[in-house]
Write a protein that holds these residues in place. Sequence first.
Motif, PDB file in Angstrom:
ATOM      1  N   THR A 114      38.503  -8.665  -4.830  1.00 61.60           N
ATOM      2  CA  THR A 114      39.179  -9.169  -5.808  1.00 61.60           C
ATOM      3  C   THR A 114      39.664 -10.670  -5.477  1.00 61.60           C
ATOM      4  O   THR A 114      40.037 -10.914  -4.391  1.00 61.60           O
ATOM      5  N   PRO A 115      39.968 -11.854  -6.620  1.00 61.63           N
ATOM      6  CA  PRO A 115      40.527 -13.028  -6.211  1.00 61.63           C
ATOM      7  C   PRO A 115      41.938 -13.100  -5.217  1.00 61.63           C
ATOM      8  O   PRO A 115      41.988 -13.679  -4.422  1.00 61.63           O
ATOM      9  N   HIS A 116      42.646 -11.773  -5.688  1.00 63.50           N
ATOM     10  CA  HIS A 116      43.891 -11.737  -5.029  1.00 63.50           C
ATOM     11  C   HIS A 116      43.646 -11.403  -3.713  1.00 63.50           C
ATOM     12  O   HIS A 116      44.201 -11.896  -2.637  1.00 63.50           O
ATOM     13  N   ASN A 117      42.848 -10.218  -3.173  1.00 66.35           N
ATOM     14  CA  ASN A 117      42.515  -9.829  -2.133  1.00 66.35           C
ATOM     15  C   ASN A 117      41.894 -11.060  -1.223  1.00 66.35           C
ATOM     16  O   ASN A 117      41.873 -11.109  -0.098  1.00 66.35           O
ATOM     17  N   LYS A 118      40.987 -11.949  -1.766  1.00 64.92           N
ATOM     18  CA  LYS A 118      40.415 -12.897  -1.045  1.00 64.92           C
ATOM     19  C   LYS A 118      41.501 -13.898  -0.541  1.00 64.92           C
ATOM     20  O   LYS A 118      41.197 -14.009   0.641  1.00 64.92           O
TER      21      LYS A 118
END
Length: 333
Positions: free
Chosen positions: A281-285
């Motif tokens: 996900t963008p957050h995890n990236k």
Amino acid sequence: MNTQRTPPGGSTGSHPNLSQLTENEFHDQITLRKRKTPDCDNICFELFRRELNNTMAAHRQELRNTVQELQKSISSSFESLVEKQNESIRKLHEDLCTLKSEVNDLKLNQHSIQKEHNDFVADLSKQKNDHNNLCEKTKTLECDLIDAKKQIKELTEQQNIKDQQGRINNLEISGVPQTKGENLYNVLHIIATKIGFALSSADVDFIHRVRRFTTKAPRNNLHTHEGQSTASSVPNIIVKFTQRKRKCEFLAAVRARRGLTTADLDIDGASSPIFINDHLTPHNKVIYARARRLGKELGYKYIWLNDCKIFLRKSDTTKSILINNEKDLDRIK
């Protein structure tokens, strides 16, 4: 016998004008002269009385005139004094009237000021109450905001977990140039052939390109240029496998192969690396990008993804560290 009627020494008798005699002469005339008849004494006394009365009358008239002049002078002075006093009283009365008017104006101004002061005190009291109410509301809102932020954070984390679970069967392929009319299934089969993975059509649910996500690190001690990955206009390829197991096997084959490039896909142009990894996900990236930078700065030997989870390990003999959020990154500093 001749009787001598004049005294010896040739005196001719009493002085014709007794008023011209001195006191001693007057007494000499009285004592030395022989009293011959009562009528002579009466005449002398009468003359003396008349002279005395005349003298006293003259003195009385003179005194009367002096008193009249003094009365006139006193009366004139008194009248002048009274006039001056009256003028002073008139001025004092005028000043008193003016002062009274000014005092009345001052009282009116004082009443007006007092009214304004009372209004100001009332407004101030109202504003104070409003301020206290506003402070109470602000405290309530702050508490509500803290709770809301906490809930939003929890919901965001939960949503991120759900989003990541929804991508658990996905792989993200970057670095493959986009061509007109391309067949992404063929590209995937070529990659599978290069890494030695037996890919069947039943393994793939769908495959498509998506805009490449540009990660930006939050404002912290890291440099800005280190918190942002290289931007690319080429969309990445997202592959969704039908089975999580098959996705993990494909990714293990990619990592075993290492060094996959565009030349391996027979793509024209200069050779460039191709990267295949879990679809985060963008957050995890963002967290993964920070973990890679921070791990390099702190000397961590291994930084990797396993089944969409981020791991760090200091050395071969240390335990691996699971990074779920930014708090975990703060603990390893």
